[in-house]
Design a protein around this motif. Structure first.
Motif, PDB file in Angstrom:
ATOM      1  N   ARG A  29       0.839  -1.212   0.000  1.00 64.74           N
ATOM      2  CA  ARG A  29       0.000   0.000   0.000  1.00 64.74           C
ATOM      3  C   ARG A  29       0.868   1.253   0.000  1.00 64.74           C
ATOM      4  NH1 ARG A  29      -3.756  -2.144   4.551  1.00 64.74           N
ATOM      5  NH2 ARG A  29      -5.195  -3.402   3.347  1.00 64.74           N
ATOM      6  N   SER A  30       1.914   1.252   0.832  1.00 66.72           N
ATOM      7  CA  SER A  30       2.810   2.406   0.923  1.00 66.72           C
ATOM      8  C   SER A  30       3.513   2.656  -0.404  1.00 66.72           C
ATOM      9  CB  SER A  30       3.855   2.197   2.023  1.00 66.72           C
ATOM     10  OG  SER A  30       3.241   2.108   3.273  1.00 66.72           O
ATOM     11  N   GLU A  31       3.992   1.578  -1.029  1.00 64.25           N
ATOM     12  CA  GLU A  31       4.666   1.720  -2.321  1.00 64.25           C
ATOM     13  C   GLU A  31       3.711   2.265  -3.376  1.00 64.25           C
ATOM     14  OE1 GLU A  31       6.631  -1.880  -3.501  1.00 64.25           O
ATOM     15  OE2 GLU A  31       7.828  -1.927  -1.656  1.00 64.25           O
ATOM     16  N   LYS A  32       2.503   1.733  -3.408  1.00 63.45           N
ATOM     17  CA  LYS A  32       1.507   2.203  -4.377  1.00 63.45           C
ATOM     18  C   LYS A  32       1.231   3.691  -4.166  1.00 63.45           C
ATOM     19  CE  LYS A  32      -3.095   1.189  -6.119  1.00 63.45           C
ATOM     20  NZ  LYS A  32      -4.294   0.385  -6.012  1.00 63.45           N
ATOM     21  N   PHE A  33       1.136   4.106  -2.913  1.00 67.24           N
ATOM     22  CA  PHE A  33       0.903   5.508  -2.595  1.00 67.24           C
ATOM     23  C   PHE A  33       2.073   6.372  -3.072  1.00 67.24           C
ATOM     24  CE2 PHE A  33       1.029   9.051   0.547  1.00 67.24           C
ATOM     25  CZ  PHE A  33      -0.143   9.668   0.165  1.00 67.24           C
ATOM     26  N   LEU A  34       3.314   5.941  -2.813  1.00 63.79           N
ATOM     27  CA  LEU A  34       4.487   6.694  -3.265  1.00 63.79           C
ATOM     28  C   LEU A  34       4.469   6.881  -4.775  1.00 63.79           C
ATOM     29  CD1 LEU A  34       7.535   5.263  -1.273  1.00 63.79           C
ATOM     30  CD2 LEU A  34       6.622   7.581  -1.176  1.00 63.79           C
ATOM     31  N   TYR A  35       4.191   5.780  -5.500  1.00 63.38           N
ATOM     32  CA  TYR A  35       4.202   5.848  -6.962  1.00 63.38           C
ATOM     33  C   TYR A  35       3.037   6.673  -7.515  1.00 63.38           C
ATOM     34  CZ  TYR A  35       8.134   2.709  -7.421  1.00 63.38           C
ATOM     35  OH  TYR A  35       9.394   2.161  -7.373  1.00 63.38           O
ATOM     36  N   SER A  36       1.977   6.847  -6.732  1.00 66.07           N
ATOM     37  CA  SER A  36       0.869   7.681  -7.197  1.00 66.07           C
ATOM     38  C   SER A  36       1.171   9.164  -7.008  1.00 66.07           C
ATOM     39  CB  SER A  36      -0.428   7.321  -6.470  1.00 66.07           C
ATOM     40  OG  SER A  36      -0.413   7.790  -5.134  1.00 66.07           O
ATOM     41  N   LEU A  37       2.103   9.481  -6.113  1.00 67.81           N
ATOM     42  CA  LEU A  37       2.421  10.878  -5.825  1.00 67.81           C
ATOM     43  C   LEU A  37       3.634  11.415  -6.571  1.00 67.81           C
ATOM     44  CD1 LEU A  37       2.027  11.067  -1.935  1.00 67.81           C
ATOM     45  CD2 LEU A  37       0.488  11.976  -3.668  1.00 67.81           C
ATOM     46  N   PHE A  38       4.618  10.543  -6.801  1.00 68.36           N
ATOM     47  CA  PHE A  38       5.902  11.010  -7.315  1.00 68.36           C
ATOM     48  C   PHE A  38       6.250  10.349  -8.635  1.00 68.36           C
ATOM     49  CE2 PHE A  38       6.239  11.233  -2.644  1.00 68.36           C
ATOM     50  CZ  PHE A  38       6.483  12.594  -2.506  1.00 68.36           C
ATOM     51  N   PRO A  39       7.144  11.016  -9.397  1.00 69.52           N
ATOM     52  CA  PRO A  39       7.667  10.351 -10.596  1.00 69.52           C
ATOM     53  C   PRO A  39       8.363   9.054 -10.179  1.00 69.52           C
ATOM     54  CG  PRO A  39       8.279  12.675 -10.575  1.00 69.52           C
ATOM     55  CD  PRO A  39       7.673  12.367  -9.234  1.00 69.52           C
ATOM     56  N   PRO A  40       8.402   8.062 -11.078  1.00 64.98           N
ATOM     57  CA  PRO A  40       8.969   6.763 -10.717  1.00 64.98           C
ATOM     58  C   PRO A  40      10.370   6.827 -10.098  1.00 64.98           C
ATOM     59  CG  PRO A  40       7.888   6.625 -12.837  1.00 64.98           C
ATOM     60  CD  PRO A  40       7.872   8.069 -12.441  1.00 64.98           C
ATOM     61  N   SER A  41      11.249   7.680 -10.614  1.00 66.12           N
ATOM     62  CA  SER A  41      12.618   7.738 -10.084  1.00 66.12           C
ATOM     63  C   SER A  41      12.631   8.221  -8.635  1.00 66.12           C
ATOM     64  CB  SER A  41      13.495   8.644 -10.947  1.00 66.12           C
ATOM     65  OG  SER A  41      12.982   9.964 -10.957  1.00 66.12           O
ATOM     66  N   VAL A  42      11.803   9.204  -8.306  1.00 69.68           N
ATOM     67  CA  VAL A  42      11.737   9.720  -6.939  1.00 69.68           C
ATOM     68  C   VAL A  42      11.080   8.692  -6.020  1.00 69.68           C
ATOM     69  CG1 VAL A  42      10.784  11.544  -5.456  1.00 69.68           C
ATOM     70  CG2 VAL A  42      11.715  12.122  -7.711  1.00 69.68           C
ATOM     71  N   ALA A  43      10.003   8.070  -6.489  1.00 70.28           N
ATOM     72  CA  ALA A  43       9.319   7.055  -5.688  1.00 70.28           C
ATOM     73  C   ALA A  43      10.261   5.903  -5.368  1.00 70.28           C
ATOM     74  CB  ALA A  43       8.079   6.548  -6.424  1.00 70.28           C
ATOM     75  N   GLU A  44      11.050   5.479  -6.348  1.00 67.43           N
ATOM     76  CA  GLU A  44      11.996   4.376  -6.141  1.00 67.43           C
ATOM     77  C   GLU A  44      13.056   4.756  -5.102  1.00 67.43           C
ATOM     78  OE1 GLU A  44      13.207   0.524  -6.703  1.00 67.43           O
ATOM     79  OE2 GLU A  44      11.465   1.467  -7.593  1.00 67.43           O
TER      80      GLU A  44
END
Length: 116
Positions: A29-44
């Motif tokens: 859930r946390s990862e999905k939330f990160l990827y919904s907010l940030f560009p993939p490179s920042v989320a990663e």
């Protein structure tokens, strides 16, 4: 006594397994939330730093690009318009708009969409 010991171990193992499943679910859930907010490179980057136990990464994450264009889209009169539409019609309209934007984005590699 031995039977109770075995039952206790099975219950404990079951609880540990349930806890592990819950932790993995929360992580996803946390990862999905990160990827919904940030560009993939920042989320990663954030995901990797958070997995190392850093609650608040110390460094600032910033990338530099030579040529950048930013498009900001606003639906003028949206509040008034939405108050006069049936909910299903409004959702269909928004879905169509976002699908159109997604199709345009798919045509241009490197384009990132950030929803606010």
């Amino acid at each position: 006594a031995m039977e109770n010991n075995i039952k206790a171990k099975l219950i404990m193992n079951g609880n540990i397994e349930a806890d592990r499943i819950e932790q993995e679910t929360q992580k996803l859930r946390s990862e999905k939330f990160l990827y919904s907010l940030f560009p993939p490179s920042v989320a990663e980057t954030l995901k990797n730093e958070l997995s190392l136990g850093e609650d608040r990464p110390e460094r600032i994450i910033a990338d530099s690009y030579e040529g950048v264009s930013i498009v900001f889209a606003d639906i003028c009169g949206f509040t008034k318009m939405s108050s006069e539409m049936a909910p299903e019609t409004l959702v269909r309209l928004l879905s169509d708009i976002f699908a159109s934007i997604d199709r345009i984005q798919d045509r241009y590699p490197g384009v990132e969409k950030i929803k606010t």
